[in-house]
Design an enzyme around this catalytic site. Structure first.
Site, PDB file in Angstrom:
ATOM      1  N   CYS B  52      -3.657   5.151   8.303  1.00 24.08           N
ATOM      2  CA  CYS B  52      -2.343   4.819   8.865  1.00 24.08           C
ATOM      3  C   CYS B  52      -1.460   4.111   7.859  1.00 24.08           C
ATOM      4  CB  CYS B  52      -2.488   3.917  10.074  1.00 24.08           C
ATOM      5  SG  CYS B  52      -3.755   4.439  11.183  1.00 24.08           S
ATOM      6  N   CYS B 123       3.790  -2.399  13.120  1.00 24.93           N
ATOM      7  CA  CYS B 123       3.339  -3.355  12.104  1.00 24.93           C
ATOM      8  C   CYS B 123       3.173  -4.746  12.697  1.00 24.93           C
ATOM      9  CB  CYS B 123       4.330  -3.440  10.949  1.00 24.93           C
ATOM     10  SG  CYS B 123       4.495  -1.906  10.064  1.00 24.93           S
TER      11      CYS B 123
END
Lengths: 417, 151
Positions: B52, B123
């Site tokens: 990712c 994030c």
């Protein structure tokens, strides 16, 4: 002072090009196709013809086979959809395209799929070259002879320069026409378009203006025009010709000499050597032999760091380059080219690519490498990833402990429960 | 003097980049806080996946008497947003009790950063996840459970 190393995205227009264009904004203002007989129209027609001759000669085709367009996207849409629309209701429905084709080709093909056409992708090897056997295999299905094959000549992401003569030879053995996406190689690598059936070229990567390009269409090839409403461009594209830009395009072709290519290739080789000397833990993407690469192209994946972070650090220092990292794309998907050459996503995050031009210098390269190596050191210092991490990761992968699934970030995931 | 001018120019540029990232994100990206690791940490939280493109390891040093996070460090592999969120999350957690730190939400982190682009919101989840894992790791090592922090 800004340093621009993204010349495979677009380039600075040469001042000689701008100068050549100017009279066509303010003095010679009639459309070239005007048949009113006034002298402006005649002069415009002459300029258009002469531009067409210059560009046709560069790729060894007849001027009547060059159709001016608004650039790469239009040319690729025209090539692919034009062939499809000319064959609606017929038996043949299949298109073959390299799986490292430009998105303007792949997206045009996706649009055709919705209309009932079939698209098959040709595999490439780890350097981005067409898998000849796979191409033959796809071509030789006698129940399903393709309408068209489309391949890139020069690859924008990994610099691969394909041997077009060989690919054309294979396609023609099966009587299938070949479209070549030559946007990134045009003027940089010798290209004889007369051996193929369609070719896309554009102006703004060779110091010409943006918004103008051309599609070479071999005489006799059946293709449906996309823009109706006028007899311009050999009746293949309606609309008043963009004469100032076409003149600029031809001027850019005229002054893009072999000497420029040699000078830029020398700079690229210098960049390559300096990079190898000063930076550790990386892998070249695309061909490692320089003669198989675009002369201005350098591309790598740098280990344990992420491309967008490198790019932004460089941007703050006024250096502009490009990345294929998933994190820098809006869809958060790794570049399809890097996936196609078999690069795992965890590696492609560190992808950076550089496109040089005649305006770059050795001093810029020296400064660039200096900045880059300190940025990499900084990012690696805060990164938990290193050789050991990757070894463990690979072990887990080999043991099947890692389930590879299409990664998907939910953009609505921002709200707390 | 010259350094000041450079800093001003850089700041101006960061503001220009604000159409992608907020000024606060750019500031922390340029000068991330609490980066590094703690030797023999009281708790360690590892999250993310190199596929990712984000990996974060958060280390905490906890005062066993008071439950206060006395020191916190983070190692981050990732994009601009990943670096900024790990910096912000650790800043928020430092000096807090485990109970307080466990309640830090990804929304608070994103808000404190002046927002994040939509596609980068994950994030902030990751940094908060790493912090919570580090806390759980500490509790488990000490024979305690997450229930201790509830109520």
């Amino acid at each position: 002072m800004k340093v621009y190393f993204d010349n495979n995205a677009s380039t600075r227009v040469d001042s000689a090009v701008i100068e050549a264009m100017m009279p066509y904004f303010t003095e010679i203002i009639s459309p070239p196709s005007s048949d009113y007989g006034h002298s402006f129209g005649v002069e415009a027609k002459e300029a258009l013809d002469s531009a067409r001759e210059t560009i046709a000669a560069k790729i060894n085709v007849k001027p009547s086979e060059i159709i001016f367009t608004s650039g790469q996207a239009e040319s690729n849409n025209f090539a692919v959809k034009g062939i499809a629309f000319a064959n609606i209701g017929k038996e043949r429905k299949t298109f073959l395209a390299s799986n490292v084709s430009h998105s303007t080709v792949l997206d045009s093909l996706s649009a055709l799929k919705k209309l009932g056409f079939i698209v098959k992708l040709i595999k490439v090897d780890s350097k981005g070259f067409i898998d000849r056997n796979h191409l033959r295999e796809l071509l030789s299905d006698s129940n399903d002879t393709p309408l068209l094959v489309s391949v890139p000549h020069g690859n924008v992401e990994i610099g691969t320069v394909e041997d077009i003569k060989e690919i054309a030879y294979i396609c023609h053995e099966y009587n299938v026409p070949l479209h070549v996406e030559a946007t990134y190689s045009f003027c940089k690598v010798p290209f004889d378009a007369s051996v193929v059936d369609l070719a896309t070229i554009t102006s703004h990567l060779i110091h010409g203006p943006k918004g103008v390009g051309a599609l070479y269409i071999k005489k006799g090839l059946k293709i449906q025009k996309l823009i109706d409403g006028g007899l311009q461009e050999n009746k293949k594209r309606g609309g008043t010709e963009n004469l100032p830009s076409i003149v600029g395009f031809a001027k850019a072709v005229e002054i893009y000499s072999q000497e420029i290519n040699e000078r830029v290739a020398e700079l690229r080789d210098y960049l390559w050597q300096t990079f190898e000397k000063k930076i550790s833990d990386f892998q070249i993407t695309g061909p490692t032999k320089t003669e198989k690469r675009l002369p201005n192209h350098f591309s790598v994946v740098i280990s344990y760091v992420e491309g967008e972070s490198i790019l932004l650090h460089l941007d703050l220092l006024d250096f502009m380059i490009a990345t294929g990292s998933a994190c820098s794309s809006k869809q958060l998907k790794a570049s399809h080219v890097l996936s196609a050459i078999g690069l795992p996503t965890e590696v492609s995050h560190g992808s950076v690519r550089i496109g040089l031009s005649k305006y770059n210098t050795k001093e810029e390269i020296d400064q660039f490498i200096e900045h880059l190596s300190s940025i990499i050191a900084r990012l690696r210092a805060i990164s938990p990833m290193n050789a050991e991490f990757m070894r463990e990761w690979q072990d887990l992968k080999d043991q099947g402990a890692i389930i590879e699934e299409e990664h998907h970030h939910d953009i609505n995931d921002a709200e707390d429960d | 003097m010259k350094k000041n001018i450079i800093m001003t120019l850089m700041m101006r540029k960061m503001i220009k980049m604000a159409h992608i990232y907020s000024e606060e994100v750019m500031k922390l990206f340029m000068n991330p806080k609490n980066m590094g690791e703690i030797e023999n940490p009281s708790g360690l939280g590892k999250v993310g996946n190199p596929v990712c493109g984000d990996v974060m390891w958060i280390y905490i040093k906890v005062n066993d008497e008071t439950d206060v996070i006395e020191d916190i460090k983070v190692k981050t592999f990732g994009c601009v947003a990943a670096i900024a969120t790990s910096s912000k999350t650790t800043e928020k957690a430092k000096g807090k009790t485990l109970k307080e730190a466990y309640k830090i939400t990804k929304k608070q982190v994103a808000d404190d950063l002046g927002g994040l682009p939509k596609q980068k919101m994950h994030c902030s989840n990751l940094a908060v996840d790493a912090l919570q894992r580090a806390i759980i790791n500490y509790l488990e090592k000490n024979g305690r459970s997450i229930k201790d922090l509830e109520g």
